[in-house]
Design a protein around this motif. Structure first.
Motif, short mmCIF file in Angstrom:
data_model
loop_
_atom_site.label_atom_id
_atom_site.label_comp_id
_atom_site.label_asym_id
_atom_site.label_seq_id
_atom_site.Cartn_x
_atom_site.Cartn_y
_atom_site.Cartn_z
N LEU B 140 37.71 35.92 29.50
CA LEU B 140 37.57 37.37 29.62
C LEU B 140 36.53 37.74 30.67
CD1 LEU B 140 37.81 38.20 25.85
CD2 LEU B 140 39.31 39.15 27.60
N VAL B 141 35.42 37.01 30.68
CA VAL B 141 34.38 37.26 31.66
C VAL B 141 34.96 37.11 33.06
CG1 VAL B 141 32.24 36.36 32.63
CG2 VAL B 141 32.47 36.60 30.17
N GLU B 142 35.78 36.08 33.21
CA GLU B 142 36.41 35.83 34.50
C GLU B 142 37.40 36.93 34.86
OE1 GLU B 142 38.68 32.00 35.76
OE2 GLU B 142 36.95 31.46 34.50
N TRP B 143 38.15 37.35 33.85
CA TRP B 143 39.20 38.35 34.07
C TRP B 143 38.62 39.62 34.69
CZ3 TRP B 143 42.98 40.25 29.63
CH2 TRP B 143 44.01 40.98 30.22
N VAL B 144 37.47 40.07 34.18
CA VAL B 144 36.90 41.30 34.73
C VAL B 144 35.94 41.01 35.88
CG1 VAL B 144 37.15 42.55 32.57
CG2 VAL B 144 35.02 41.35 33.04
N GLY B 145 35.82 39.74 36.26
CA GLY B 145 35.04 39.39 37.44
C GLY B 145 33.53 39.41 37.25
N LEU B 146 33.06 39.00 36.07
CA LEU B 146 31.61 39.01 35.83
C LEU B 146 31.04 37.60 35.64
CD1 LEU B 146 31.15 42.06 33.42
CD2 LEU B 146 30.34 41.87 35.76
N GLU B 147 31.75 36.59 36.16
CA GLU B 147 31.29 35.21 35.95
C GLU B 147 29.82 35.03 36.29
OE1 GLU B 147 33.75 36.24 37.83
OE2 GLU B 147 35.23 34.69 38.28
N ARG B 148 29.41 35.64 37.40
CA ARG B 148 28.04 35.39 37.86
C ARG B 148 27.00 36.06 36.97
NH1 ARG B 148 28.53 37.58 42.95
NH2 ARG B 148 26.27 37.65 43.09
N GLN B 162 28.28 47.25 33.53
CA GLN B 162 28.34 47.49 32.09
C GLN B 162 29.70 48.03 31.68
OE1 GLN B 162 25.13 49.55 30.21
NE2 GLN B 162 23.54 48.41 31.27
N ARG B 163 30.29 48.85 32.55
CA ARG B 163 31.63 49.37 32.24
C ARG B 163 32.63 48.23 32.19
NH1 ARG B 163 31.80 54.64 31.25
NH2 ARG B 163 29.71 55.35 31.68
N LEU B 164 32.45 47.26 33.09
CA LEU B 164 33.37 46.11 33.09
C LEU B 164 33.21 45.31 31.80
CD1 LEU B 164 33.10 44.89 36.79
CD2 LEU B 164 35.03 46.04 35.69
N VAL B 165 31.97 45.18 31.33
CA VAL B 165 31.76 44.50 30.05
C VAL B 165 32.50 45.26 28.95
CG1 VAL B 165 30.06 43.77 28.33
CG2 VAL B 165 29.51 43.59 30.75
N GLY B 166 32.39 46.59 29.02
CA GLY B 166 33.09 47.42 28.04
C GLY B 166 34.60 47.17 28.05
N VAL B 167 35.15 47.05 29.24
CA VAL B 167 36.59 46.78 29.34
C VAL B 167 36.91 45.40 28.79
CG1 VAL B 167 38.49 46.45 30.95
CG2 VAL B 167 36.87 48.32 31.31
N ALA B 168 36.08 44.42 29.15
CA ALA B 168 36.32 43.07 28.65
C ALA B 168 36.24 43.04 27.13
CB ALA B 168 35.30 42.10 29.26
N LEU B 169 35.29 43.82 26.57
CA LEU B 169 35.16 43.88 25.11
C LEU B 169 36.42 44.45 24.48
CD1 LEU B 169 31.51 45.14 24.57
CD2 LEU B 169 32.51 43.02 23.75
N ALA B 170 36.97 45.46 25.12
CA ALA B 170 38.20 46.05 24.59
C ALA B 170 39.35 45.05 24.72
CB ALA B 170 38.53 47.34 25.33
N LEU B 171 39.38 44.33 25.84
CA LEU B 171 40.46 43.36 26.04
C LEU B 171 40.35 42.18 25.07
CD1 LEU B 171 40.60 43.25 29.93
CD2 LEU B 171 42.34 44.17 28.38
N ALA B 172 39.14 41.95 24.58
CA ALA B 172 38.94 40.83 23.66
C ALA B 172 39.83 40.95 22.44
CB ALA B 172 37.47 40.75 23.24
#
Ligand SMILES: Nc1ncnc2c1ncn2[C@@H]1O[C@H](COP(=O)(O)OP(=O)(O)OP(=O)(O)O)[C@@H](O)[C@H]1O
Ligand SMILES: [Mg+2]
Lengths: 348, 261
Positions: B140-148, B162-172
């Motif tokens: 999921l981290v990779e999917w939204v591009g936050l690996e680093r 942070q918004r991307l984390v929010g999206v990844a959380l929803a996708l989880a």
């Protein structure tokens, strides 16, 4: 590194009886250990869910009474002419029942208060402890009231191949308490690192978000309350069978306060916090007693408490961990709420 | 003419009153499977309120919402999440004191439910479930591009991140439908561009999307259909080209802009 410290700590505690012969100090260590178990259970609620139980001693006291009564037996009359006669059972059964009954009470209190939470939970727990104290004081036929339950038997454990062993000496009780404390520590550690622990953390950090990822608030908090109360009940049982006399004073508010102080100074939300805070406030009286009048001792506790929190506001363990940890990105204050998209952009 | 997609979300005659304030009145709209629908409107139009009703954070005063034929009335947020509806929030979107990676482990809560006793005892089933979760979190981290940023505390990230984390959380939650509440606010142009790609990518993986957003170029470029709200009422509905030129919509936005200036 962390587990190395943990193992060293256990080894150090295990070696204490080898060089410490003073029975007075041994006694202080045993009761401190029992209270540390109670503080660890309180920390599960306070540190990992953010709920303050100011009646936590109720679960401890209930465990003590349940265990004592199970092993002493009783004969009480009930309304409509019913009687319950209970013959003594082995203390170890009392220990198990103490956990079960205290856990059940944790369930009821949790169920009652977690729908609204916060201050409500604090009030319900205080009231609960007071009600239980009054029952213990006034249901004389069952509890002997202020006359106390006396001659509570020591715990007997069956050792494979060695037969039964009754833990009468301080040395034996010391190791019993140490063993239960280690098990409790491991249990809580596993718990907070499991999916359940993450659910608790999530709730504490951002409840709305936690709910939206599917965390059931009431269930999570109630389960934490049950486990916390059950552990406190276990500590109460150890207390009853070690001290061997229990009266309603066990429910005194000051006992809850002591546990809260242990957790907060040691560091709530840290596994080792209650152990460190517990050792300080459990053993402080031992060192202050020879040099101070009782009233002065209380002032000294207050001074130590304020001093610790002044220097290490998050508690000893988290503050030190932060100081020695490799520098990590500092958390900026959570300002996500402070900014509003209204300010940022309108129809671009 | 393409056949109309099967119905995913249906909002029927929903009204929400806060005391005397009518936040939504008689709201009707639908979202088809695999569609990207945007819900737009001036500030205070009732968009977030509509999200709150759909995801169970708010009970409507009147009306009904159903998802894939299941009525959502009276269901709790987590039960609605279980039906496949996930959302992000306009303001709070992360667990600030956890790392990005740990955020996702919390987000994977529903997938990771194992018997608590097994977890405490560290039995094989619990351990393998934990391993799966960790793999999934990394994906999921990779999917939204936050690996680093995976090992950084979520609270230390920029708003866009942070918004991307929010999206990844929803996708989880492995949703079949995702509701995004102003996801690109706080993002710069290039972040917004990347985000649009992400939204398309999510849709291409079969997730229906309902979007609330003020960034009009973004809305116009990504939406299949747009629903326009003003003062709690739907004033227009249709594809981007139609909405762009709808007099009522222009009036709603200009009117509001004028009062504000
Ligand atoms: N819990 C609440 N209690 C009272 N009024 C509320 C509540 N939530 C929203 N409102 C009001 O309802 C109206 C609609 O609010 P809502 O948040 O849905 O607007 P929005 O379209 O999301 O606006 P924005 O673009 O600013 O996010 C507003 O007037 C708002 O003040
Ligand atoms: Mg909004």
């Amino acid at each position: 590194m962390k587990s190395a410290i943990a193992i060293l700590t256990v080894v150090a505690f295990a070696s204490v009886p080898l060089w410490l012969r003073d029975p007075y100090l041994m006694n202080a260590l045993i009761t401190t250990g029992i209270f540390i178990i109670g503080a660890m259970s309180l920390n599960l609620l306070l540190g990992f869910t953010g709920q303050l139980s100011l009646g936590h001693i109720a679960f401890f006291g209930i465990g003590a009474y349940v265990s004592a009564l199970t092993s002493l037996g009783f004969d009480v009359g009930l309304p409509f002419g019913f009687r319950i006669v209970h013959d003594p059972w082995p203390p170890i059964v009392g220990f198990v029942l103490a956990i079960v009954v205290a856990g059940l009470c944790g369930y009821l209190v949790g169920l009652l208060s977690f729908r609204v939470r916060g201050a409500y939970f604090v009030i319900v727990t205080i009231s609960f402890a007071e009600v239980v104290r009054l029952v213990a004081l006034n249901w004389v036929e069952l509890t002997q009231g202020p006359l106390a339950l006396t001659n509570i038997p020591s715990i007997t454990i069956g050792l494979p191949g060695l037969g039964d062993l009754t833990l009468r000496t301080k040395l034996q009780n010391y190791y019993l308490v140490l063993a239960v404390a280690v098990v409790t520590y491991l249990l809580i550690s596993r718990l907070v690192h499991s999916h359940f622990g993450r659910a608790m953390r999530g709730l504490m950090e951002n409840e709305t978000l936690a709910v939206s990822v599917g965390i059931d608030v009431t269930k999570t908090l109630t389960l934490a309350a049950v486990i916390s109360a059950g552990i406190a009940g276990a500590a109460g049982s150890l207390y009853a069978h070690y001290i061997r006399i229990i009266d309603p004073e066990v429910f005194a508010f000051i006992n809850t306060v002591t546990m809260v102080i242990m957790v907060i100074t040691g560091g709530k939300g840290s596994l080792a916090g209650p152990v460190v805070g517990g050792m300080i406030f459990g053993l402080l009286p031992v060192f202050l007693r020879p040099i101070m009048a009782p009233e002065a001792q209380w002032i000294a506790y207050g001074g130590v408490l304020i001093g610790i929190l002044f220097v290490l506001p998050r508690g000893i363990v988290p503050s030190l961990a932060l100081r020695f940890a490799k520098p990590r990105k500092r958390i900026e204050p959570v300002t996500a709420v402070a900014f509003s998209e209204r300010d940022v952009k309108e129809h671009a | 003419m393409m056949p109309a997609p099967a119905m995913a979300l249906r909002v029927e005659k929903v009204a929400v009153h806060f005391g005397g304030l009518v936040a939504l009145s008689d709201m009707n709209f639908t979202v088809g499977e695999g569609e990207i629908v945007s819900l737009i409107g001036p500030n205070g139009a009732g968009k977030t309120t509509a999200f709150n009703v759909v995801t169970g954070f708010l009970d409507p005063t009147r009306g009904a919402v159903s998802y894939r034929g299941t009525a959502l009335n009276g269901l709790k947020p987590y039960q609605i999440a279980d039906l496949g509806l996930a959302r992000t929030f306009q303001r709070t979107s992360v667990f600030p004191n956890d790392t990005v990676y740990d955020n996702l482990l919390v987000g994977l809560h529903r997938q990771g439910r194992v018997n608590l006793l097994e977890a405490i005892l560290g039995l094989p089933r619990a351990r393998s479930s934990e391993r799966r979760l960790r793999e999934r979190a990394s994906e999921l981290v990779e999917w939204v591009g936050l690996e680093r940023r995976a090992r950084d505390l979520a609270g230390s990230l920029s708003y866009g991140e942070q918004r991307l984390v929010g999206v990844a959380l929803a996708l989880a939650a492995e949703p079949s439908m995702l509701l995004l509440d102003e996801p690109v606010s706080g993002m710069n142009a290039s972040e917004t561009h990347t985000f649009v790609e992400l939204v398309r990518n999510i849709r291409d993986r079969g997730v229906t999307i309902l979007l609330v957003e003020h960034d009009m170029p973004m809305v116009m470029s990504v939406s299949d259909r747009i629903v326009v709200l003003n003062y709690g009422r739907i004033i227009a509905e249709g594809p981007p080209d139609v909405i762009r030129n709808d007099p009522a919509v222009i009036e709603a936005y200009l009117g509001q802009g004028a009062t504000r200036a």
